[in-house]
Design a protein around this motif. Sequence first.
Motif, PDB file in Angstrom:
ATOM      1  N   ILE A  38       0.884  -1.169   0.000  1.00 26.28           N
ATOM      2  CA  ILE A  38       0.000   0.000   0.000  1.00 26.28           C
ATOM      3  C   ILE A  38       0.918   1.215   0.000  1.00 26.28           C
ATOM      4  CG2 ILE A  38      -1.663   1.337   1.338  1.00 26.28           C
ATOM      5  CD1 ILE A  38      -2.694  -1.348   2.447  1.00 26.28           C
ATOM      6  N   SER A  76      -4.713   1.433  -3.085  1.00 28.25           N
ATOM      7  CA  SER A  76      -4.987   0.143  -2.471  1.00 28.25           C
ATOM      8  C   SER A  76      -4.079  -0.907  -3.101  1.00 28.25           C
ATOM      9  CB  SER A  76      -6.451  -0.235  -2.703  1.00 28.25           C
ATOM     10  OG  SER A  76      -6.672  -1.593  -2.420  1.00 28.25           O
ATOM     11  N   LYS A  77      -3.519  -1.781  -2.292  1.00 27.10           N
ATOM     12  CA  LYS A  77      -2.615  -2.804  -2.810  1.00 27.10           C
ATOM     13  C   LYS A  77      -3.365  -3.823  -3.661  1.00 27.10           C
ATOM     14  CE  LYS A  77      -1.219  -5.950  -0.013  1.00 27.10           C
ATOM     15  NZ  LYS A  77      -0.535  -6.675   1.088  1.00 27.10           N
TER      16      LYS A  77
END
Length: 126
Positions: free
Chosen positions: A32, A51-52
């Motif tokens: 992130i 967002s990852k």
Amino acid sequence: VQLQAYGGGLVQAGGSLRLSCAASGFTLGTYIVGWFRQAPGKEREGVSCFSKDSGKPYYADSVKGRFTISRDRAKNTMYLQMNRLRPEDTAVYYCAATQRQIIFSQMWSEEEYDNWGQGTQVTVSS
């Protein structure tokens, strides 16, 4: 894990700047990542983050519609395009990254980020 932020400077209100954050020792898409800023006398605040899992970008209300976060996977670099800058955008801007499994509300908390760039000064004159 290292982050190097650069691209700050002095600009007039209404102008634009693009900040860059070069990552080394890890791949941006596996963390992130986000941008924070700290104005004189104020606490550091989250500006924008990725967002990852989804790669979806998020923005603080104060910059929504003016700032755009992006990343170049080939260069392993993250960017913050800042348009229609205002004097209240004046701050030191930091890029940060974390591998922690955190929820959306935590993505705005600097305590959740383990890796920080050195900061780059953005000054917007009126």
